[in-house]
Design an enzyme around this catalytic site. Structure first.
Site, PDB file in Angstrom:
ATOM      1  N   HIS A 178      -9.125  -8.050  13.091  1.00 48.95           N
ATOM      2  CA  HIS A 178      -8.563  -9.119  12.261  1.00 48.95           C
ATOM      3  C   HIS A 178      -9.376 -10.408  12.329  1.00 48.95           C
ATOM      4  O   HIS A 178      -8.854 -11.490  12.063  1.00 48.95           O
ATOM      5  CB  HIS A 178      -7.112  -9.391  12.666  1.00 48.95           C
ATOM      6  CG  HIS A 178      -6.155  -8.348  12.193  1.00 48.95           C
ATOM      7  ND1 HIS A 178      -6.098  -7.089  12.736  1.00 48.95           N
ATOM      8  CD2 HIS A 178      -5.220  -8.372  11.194  1.00 48.95           C
ATOM      9  CE1 HIS A 178      -5.168  -6.385  12.114  1.00 48.95           C
ATOM     10  NE2 HIS A 178      -4.629  -7.132  11.186  1.00 48.95           N
TER      11      HIS A 178
ATOM     12  N   HIS B  98      -3.456 -11.829   8.599  1.00 49.73           N
ATOM     13  CA  HIS B  98      -2.417 -10.899   8.165  1.00 49.73           C
ATOM     14  C   HIS B  98      -1.055 -11.546   8.402  1.00 49.73           C
ATOM     15  O   HIS B  98      -0.734 -11.965   9.511  1.00 49.73           O
ATOM     16  CB  HIS B  98      -2.532  -9.602   8.964  1.00 49.73           C
ATOM     17  CG  HIS B  98      -1.365  -8.666   8.793  1.00 49.73           C
ATOM     18  ND1 HIS B  98      -1.371  -7.623   7.890  1.00 49.73           N
ATOM     19  CD2 HIS B  98      -0.155  -8.621   9.416  1.00 49.73           C
ATOM     20  CE1 HIS B  98      -0.217  -6.984   7.971  1.00 49.73           C
ATOM     21  NE2 HIS B  98       0.545  -7.576   8.889  1.00 49.73           N
TER      22      HIS B  98
ATOM     23  N   ARG C 112       0.844  -1.194   0.000  1.00 47.13           N
ATOM     24  CA  ARG C 112       0.000   0.000   0.000  1.00 47.13           C
ATOM     25  C   ARG C 112       0.880   1.245   0.000  1.00 47.13           C
ATOM     26  O   ARG C 112       1.881   1.299   0.733  1.00 47.13           O
ATOM     27  CB  ARG C 112      -0.887   0.063   1.247  1.00 47.13           C
ATOM     28  CG  ARG C 112      -1.847  -1.078   1.451  1.00 47.13           C
ATOM     29  CD  ARG C 112      -2.512  -0.947   2.817  1.00 47.13           C
ATOM     30  NE  ARG C 112      -3.307  -2.110   3.172  1.00 47.13           N
ATOM     31  CZ  ARG C 112      -3.667  -2.413   4.423  1.00 47.13           C
ATOM     32  NH1 ARG C 112      -3.266  -1.606   5.418  1.00 47.13           N
ATOM     33  NH2 ARG C 112      -4.390  -3.483   4.672  1.00 47.13           N
TER      34      ARG C 112
ATOM     35  N   ASP D  97     -11.768 -11.026  10.291  1.00 43.71           N
ATOM     36  CA  ASP D  97     -12.238 -11.339   8.944  1.00 43.71           C
ATOM     37  C   ASP D  97     -11.102 -11.590   7.949  1.00 43.71           C
ATOM     38  O   ASP D  97     -11.312 -11.663   6.753  1.00 43.71           O
ATOM     39  CB  ASP D  97     -13.138 -10.220   8.410  1.00 43.71           C
ATOM     40  CG  ASP D  97     -12.431  -8.878   8.341  1.00 43.71           C
ATOM     41  OD1 ASP D  97     -11.281  -8.762   8.839  1.00 43.71           O
ATOM     42  OD2 ASP D  97     -13.018  -7.923   7.779  1.00 43.71           O
ATOM     43  N   HIS D  98      -9.886 -11.727   8.457  1.00 39.55           N
ATOM     44  CA  HIS D  98      -8.759 -12.045   7.576  1.00 39.55           C
ATOM     45  C   HIS D  98      -7.551 -12.471   8.406  1.00 39.55           C
ATOM     46  O   HIS D  98      -7.520 -12.290   9.622  1.00 39.55           O
ATOM     47  CB  HIS D  98      -8.388 -10.850   6.690  1.00 39.55           C
ATOM     48  CG  HIS D  98      -7.787  -9.687   7.434  1.00 39.55           C
ATOM     49  ND1 HIS D  98      -8.541  -8.777   8.170  1.00 39.55           N
ATOM     50  CD2 HIS D  98      -6.488  -9.276   7.556  1.00 39.55           C
ATOM     51  CE1 HIS D  98      -7.756  -7.865   8.685  1.00 39.55           C
ATOM     52  NE2 HIS D  98      -6.493  -8.144   8.349  1.00 39.55           N
TER      53      HIS D  98
ATOM     54  N   ASP E 251      -2.598  -9.693   3.301  1.00 40.48           N
ATOM     55  CA  ASP E 251      -3.805 -10.131   3.990  1.00 40.48           C
ATOM     56  C   ASP E 251      -4.471 -11.224   3.168  1.00 40.48           C
ATOM     57  O   ASP E 251      -4.538 -11.144   1.933  1.00 40.48           O
ATOM     58  CB  ASP E 251      -4.773  -8.972   4.188  1.00 40.48           C
ATOM     59  CG  ASP E 251      -4.241  -7.918   5.150  1.00 40.48           C
ATOM     60  OD1 ASP E 251      -3.312  -8.231   5.918  1.00 40.48           O
ATOM     61  OD2 ASP E 251      -4.759  -6.783   5.120  1.00 40.48           O
TER      62      ASP E 251
ATOM     63  N   TYR F 280      -7.366 -10.848  17.382  1.00 40.97           N
ATOM     64  CA  TYR F 280      -6.628  -9.586  17.402  1.00 40.97           C
ATOM     65  C   TYR F 280      -7.559  -8.509  16.850  1.00 40.97           C
ATOM     66  O   TYR F 280      -8.304  -8.759  15.886  1.00 40.97           O
ATOM     67  CB  TYR F 280      -5.368  -9.691  16.536  1.00 40.97           C
ATOM     68  CG  TYR F 280      -4.472  -8.477  16.622  1.00 40.97           C
ATOM     69  CD1 TYR F 280      -3.664  -8.268  17.733  1.00 40.97           C
ATOM     70  CD2 TYR F 280      -4.453  -7.532  15.597  1.00 40.97           C
ATOM     71  CE1 TYR F 280      -2.853  -7.150  17.830  1.00 40.97           C
ATOM     72  CE2 TYR F 280      -3.645  -6.408  15.680  1.00 40.97           C
ATOM     73  CZ  TYR F 280      -2.848  -6.217  16.796  1.00 40.97           C
ATOM     74  OH  TYR F 280      -2.043  -5.102  16.887  1.00 40.97           O
TER      75      TYR F 280
END
Length: 244
Positions: A223, A228, A170, A225-226, A193, A220
């Site tokens: 987090h 990392h 990013r 939904d994914h 991710d 965490y």
């Protein structure tokens, strides 16, 4: 996909021809690859750019909780990583990188040096020139390549199930737009991710064996939904719902 099959077939034919003729097959001589070709056997004590290129590709096999240094020096850690790579693919596991190991690596990489199951495009949905982050565009892209090879190792360890990426590199503006942390490893091209399947806990737990020392997942904050995965200077694992 056809290109990969043709490339693997050519490598097999060339290797078989050398064997029939009684030639000595040394590392890299059996096949010229569109990305990178090794021309010598590498073992503990070797050094150089060819070692560094090898390290990038076996960076996903450093052992539990470890990160392999990409420094062009073939030490004990690199030998162990090569051995684990060989074991993962059913090769003779001696920690020495020769023609058998290289033939497998050639089959696993595309002509832009990315592993066959991941692309630069999916590692950068922000801006195509890799600029605007915390490091130069070239460094961000190089970091992302290392992460992809770790993902390839993770994917294989999870039964060659597809991994779905949702965010990679990013720029600062992209990071701000999604509410990313100010010092996020995404700004360096060192984080990715994952969504979809396998489960986030499966991913997070297995990732501990494949060179990721930043692992965040369910439990965490923000987090659930994914998963990392990233690489940084010190270990930070947190996915309490997964027992991490």
């Amino acid at each position: 996909m056809l290109r990969r099959h043709v490339r693997s077939l050519l490598a097999f034919v060339m290797l078989a021809s050398l064997t029939v003729l009684g030639g000595v097959v040394t590392a890299g001589t059996a096949h010229a690859d569109g990305c990178y070709t090794w021309n010598r056997t590498l073992s503990q004590g070797s050094s150089g750019e060819d070692v560094r290129q090898l390290q990038i590709r076996v960076a996903g096999y450093p052992g539990y909780g470890s990160v392999l240094a990409i420094d062009g020096q073939f030490g004990a850690a690199t030998k162990a990583a090569v051995t684990r790579f060989q074991q993962a693919y059913g090769l003779s596991a001696d920690g020495v990188a020769g023609s058998q190991t290289y033939t497998k690596l050639y089959a696993l990489q595309d002509d832009d040096c990315t592993p066959v199951h991941f692309t630069y495009a999916e590692m950068n949905r922000c801006n195509s020139d890799w600029s605007g982050g915390a490091v130069s565009a070239a460094t961000a892209k190089s970091n992302a390549l290392q992460q992809m090879w770790k993902l390839e190792a993770l994917r294989h360890a999870l039964g060659d199930r597809a991994l779905t990426t949702s965010s990679g590199f990013r720029s600062t503006s992209c990071n701000n737009a999604v509410g990313g942390a100010a010092g996020s490893n995404h700004l360096y091209g060192r984080a990715i991710d994952l969504t979809g399947t396998p489960s986030f806990c499966e991913i997070a737990k297995e990732a501990r064996n494949h060179g990721f020392n930043e692992i965040l997942g369910p439990g965490y904050p923000d987090h659930n939904d994914h998963a990392h995965l990233g690489t940084q200077n010190s270990r930070f694992w947190s996915a309490s719902s997964c027992g991490i």
